[in-house]
Design an enzyme around this catalytic site. Structure first.
Site, PDB file in Angstrom:
ATOM      1  N   ASN A  11       0.857  -1.187   0.000  1.00 42.94           N
ATOM      2  CA  ASN A  11       0.000   0.000   0.000  1.00 42.94           C
ATOM      3  C   ASN A  11       0.898   1.243   0.000  1.00 42.94           C
ATOM      4  O   ASN A  11       1.682   1.456   0.930  1.00 42.94           O
ATOM      5  CB  ASN A  11      -0.887  -0.050   1.262  1.00 42.94           C
ATOM      6  CG  ASN A  11      -1.846   1.117   1.321  1.00 42.94           C
ATOM      7  OD1 ASN A  11      -1.479   2.248   1.022  1.00 42.94           O
ATOM      8  ND2 ASN A  11      -3.066   0.860   1.722  1.00 42.94           N
ATOM      9  N   HIS A  14       0.971   6.244   1.756  1.00 42.87           N
ATOM     10  CA  HIS A  14       1.660   7.230   2.590  1.00 42.87           C
ATOM     11  C   HIS A  14       2.863   7.874   1.913  1.00 42.87           C
ATOM     12  O   HIS A  14       3.413   8.839   2.433  1.00 42.87           O
ATOM     13  CB  HIS A  14       1.961   6.633   3.961  1.00 42.87           C
ATOM     14  CG  HIS A  14       0.672   6.335   4.676  1.00 42.87           C
ATOM     15  ND1 HIS A  14      -0.255   7.326   4.926  1.00 42.87           N
ATOM     16  CD2 HIS A  14       0.114   5.185   5.117  1.00 42.87           C
ATOM     17  CE1 HIS A  14      -1.310   6.791   5.523  1.00 42.87           C
ATOM     18  NE2 HIS A  14      -1.117   5.486   5.636  1.00 42.87           N
ATOM     19  N   HIS A  47      -5.595   3.567  -1.663  1.00 44.19           N
ATOM     20  CA  HIS A  47      -6.920   3.930  -1.150  1.00 44.19           C
ATOM     21  C   HIS A  47      -7.234   5.354  -1.591  1.00 44.19           C
ATOM     22  O   HIS A  47      -6.597   6.300  -1.141  1.00 44.19           O
ATOM     23  CB  HIS A  47      -6.889   3.829   0.386  1.00 44.19           C
ATOM     24  CG  HIS A  47      -8.206   4.065   1.049  1.00 44.19           C
ATOM     25  ND1 HIS A  47      -8.380   3.923   2.400  1.00 44.19           N
ATOM     26  CD2 HIS A  47      -9.417   4.413   0.558  1.00 44.19           C
ATOM     27  CE1 HIS A  47      -9.640   4.179   2.718  1.00 44.19           C
ATOM     28  NE2 HIS A  47     -10.288   4.494   1.612  1.00 44.19           N
ATOM     29  N   ARG A  49      -9.314   7.991  -0.920  1.00 45.85           N
ATOM     30  CA  ARG A  49     -10.273   8.397   0.118  1.00 45.85           C
ATOM     31  C   ARG A  49     -11.151   9.516  -0.392  1.00 45.85           C
ATOM     32  O   ARG A  49     -10.758  10.279  -1.287  1.00 45.85           O
ATOM     33  CB  ARG A  49      -9.533   8.847   1.379  1.00 45.85           C
ATOM     34  CG  ARG A  49      -8.817   7.714   2.103  1.00 45.85           C
ATOM     35  CD  ARG A  49      -8.289   8.193   3.441  1.00 45.85           C
ATOM     36  NE  ARG A  49      -9.359   8.352   4.397  1.00 45.85           N
ATOM     37  CZ  ARG A  49      -9.645   7.476   5.366  1.00 45.85           C
ATOM     38  NH1 ARG A  49      -8.921   6.394   5.528  1.00 45.85           N
ATOM     39  NH2 ARG A  49     -10.649   7.696   6.184  1.00 45.85           N
ATOM     40  N   ARG A  53      -6.927  12.633   0.886  1.00 42.32           N
ATOM     41  CA  ARG A  53      -5.827  13.076   1.743  1.00 42.32           C
ATOM     42  C   ARG A  53      -4.483  12.487   1.331  1.00 42.32           C
ATOM     43  O   ARG A  53      -3.447  13.001   1.696  1.00 42.32           O
ATOM     44  CB  ARG A  53      -6.121  12.769   3.212  1.00 42.32           C
ATOM     45  CG  ARG A  53      -6.063  11.303   3.558  1.00 42.32           C
ATOM     46  CD  ARG A  53      -6.229  11.087   5.048  1.00 42.32           C
ATOM     47  NE  ARG A  53      -7.589  11.309   5.491  1.00 42.32           N
ATOM     48  CZ  ARG A  53      -8.114  10.719   6.568  1.00 42.32           C
ATOM     49  NH1 ARG A  53      -7.376   9.920   7.312  1.00 42.32           N
ATOM     50  NH2 ARG A  53      -9.358  10.927   6.919  1.00 42.32           N
ATOM     51  N   GLU A  74      -8.618   0.472  -2.994  1.00 46.78           N
ATOM     52  CA  GLU A  74      -9.471   0.486  -1.798  1.00 46.78           C
ATOM     53  C   GLU A  74     -10.434   1.653  -1.938  1.00 46.78           C
ATOM     54  O   GLU A  74     -10.019   2.769  -2.270  1.00 46.78           O
ATOM     55  CB  GLU A  74      -8.625   0.676  -0.550  1.00 46.78           C
ATOM     56  CG  GLU A  74      -7.746  -0.497  -0.239  1.00 46.78           C
ATOM     57  CD  GLU A  74      -6.909  -0.245   1.008  1.00 46.78           C
ATOM     58  OE1 GLU A  74      -7.124   0.763   1.699  1.00 46.78           O
ATOM     59  OE2 GLU A  74      -6.031  -1.058   1.264  1.00 46.78           O
ATOM     60  N   THR A 105      -8.268   3.345   8.361  1.00 46.03           N
ATOM     61  CA  THR A 105      -9.486   2.525   8.336  1.00 46.03           C
ATOM     62  C   THR A 105      -9.543   1.722   9.629  1.00 46.03           C
ATOM     63  O   THR A 105      -8.875   0.713   9.777  1.00 46.03           O
ATOM     64  CB  THR A 105      -9.449   1.597   7.103  1.00 46.03           C
ATOM     65  OG1 THR A 105      -9.053   2.374   5.978  1.00 46.03           O
ATOM     66  CG2 THR A 105     -10.812   1.000   6.843  1.00 46.03           C
ATOM     67  N   GLU A 155     -10.920  -9.398   2.812  1.00 41.32           N
ATOM     68  CA  GLU A 155      -9.656  -9.059   3.468  1.00 41.32           C
ATOM     69  C   GLU A 155      -9.946  -8.929   4.952  1.00 41.32           C
ATOM     70  O   GLU A 155     -10.780  -8.116   5.367  1.00 41.32           O
ATOM     71  CB  GLU A 155      -9.086  -7.760   2.901  1.00 41.32           C
ATOM     72  CG  GLU A 155      -7.764  -7.414   3.589  1.00 41.32           C
ATOM     73  CD  GLU A 155      -6.947  -6.358   2.877  1.00 41.32           C
ATOM     74  OE1 GLU A 155      -7.036  -6.251   1.635  1.00 41.32           O
ATOM     75  OE2 GLU A 155      -6.210  -5.636   3.562  1.00 41.32           O
ATOM     76  N   HIS A 194      -3.557  -4.685   7.683  1.00 43.51           N
ATOM     77  CA  HIS A 194      -3.694  -3.537   8.578  1.00 43.51           C
ATOM     78  C   HIS A 194      -2.804  -3.702   9.809  1.00 43.51           C
ATOM     79  O   HIS A 194      -2.927  -4.666  10.548  1.00 43.51           O
ATOM     80  CB  HIS A 194      -5.125  -3.283   9.052  1.00 43.51           C
ATOM     81  CG  HIS A 194      -5.299  -1.856   9.501  1.00 43.51           C
ATOM     82  ND1 HIS A 194      -5.703  -0.855   8.653  1.00 43.51           N
ATOM     83  CD2 HIS A 194      -5.047  -1.258  10.685  1.00 43.51           C
ATOM     84  CE1 HIS A 194      -5.717   0.297   9.304  1.00 43.51           C
ATOM     85  NE2 HIS A 194      -5.314   0.069  10.547  1.00 43.51           N
TER      86      HIS A 194
END
Ligand code: PXP
Length: 244
Positions: A11, A14, A47, A49, A53, A74, A105, A155, A194
């Site tokens: 992922n 970030h 993701h 969002r 962000r 996502e 999440t 998931e 996660h």
């Protein structure tokens, strides 16, 4: 059936979080995707969002153009995100719950309580050839709901496991293992993710039915110190060592 090769989806959200902190175009999540592809990652997870962000709309096509790795998008269960998914046609779409005020999440999707809202979405994504995954807590009720919704993938949220200690962690791990087995027994491919780190990944990776782990924050954090390629390779090594 034991699945021996556990896929690692990275992922890259970030990287975009750091980029967006200054509003420019550096560091570029596309460069992260290219590094993941070059060092043997199995997929890119991003993701989009509702508040944008981290990953932005234009990043999706750029990521898809830059690598041939499958993109796991996502997304929250909204008409806006559905339209975006249908437009970009990622390999997979993982439906996640989303609240604007949360930092990440924080819980699983209430697939059981939202059947009527989710059903048409799962159908439309599936008809478009997008592999639908539901990000759910490792809970029997949610697996049964995923089955009723016809989702090919779930998931399992590993956040509770990651945050628990001692006996509580053992119990959370058992829940993950039981629900991975239940999903697989019902023909649903179980993934997990996660809060996974070098320190806690191995017991999860050892669950034989799991086909994929999606890991982000920790890997990007480690990449600051040692680079993304070594971070991905070390996670890969730990996953492989957990699963002979
Ligand atoms: N899988 C899903 C569905 C997620 O929403 C997230 C976090 O965005 C992850 C995996 C990765 O979690 P982490 O960043 O804690 O590794």
């Amino acid at each position: 059936m034991t699945i021996t090769r556990l896929r690692l989806g990275v992922n890259i959200d970030h990287v975009a979080t750091i980029r967006n902190a200054r509003g420019g175009d550096h560091p570029d999540p596309v460069r992260a995707a290219e590094i993941v592809a070059a060092c043997g990652g199995d997929g890119i997870t991003a993701h989009l969002r509702e508040d944008r962000r981290h990953i932005r709309d234009e990043d999706l096509a750029r990521i898809q153009a830059a690598t041939s790795l499958p993109l796991n998008l996502e997304m929250s269960a909204t008409e806006e995100m559905l339209a975006i998914a249908l437009r970009h046609s990622p390999h997979a779409a993982c439906i996640v719950p989303e609240r604007r005020e949360e930092r990440t999440t924080e819980g699983g999707l209430d697939a059981a309580g939202q059947h009527n809202r989710l059903y048409p979405m799962v159908q439309r994504l599936g008809e478009a050839g997008i592999r639908v995954s539901l990000f759910i807590a490792p809970d029997e009720r949610q697996i049964e709901a995923a089955l009723r919704l016809g989702a090919p993938v779930v998931e399992l949220h590993t956040g509770e496991y990651a945050h628990a200690e001692g006996e509580a962690r053992v119990a959370e791990l058992r829940r993950l293992a039981d629900m991975a087995a239940l999903a697989a027994k019902n023909g649903i491919e179980p993934h997990a993710g996660h809060g996974l780190t070098y320190d806690n990944v191995q017991p999860v990776a050892a669950i034989p039915q799991l086909a994929e782990l999606n890991i982000g924050h920790y890997l990007i954090g480690e990449a600051i110190f040692c680079g993304l390629e070594p971070a991905v390779l070390k996670m890969r090594e730990l996953m492989d060592a957990a699963r002979p």
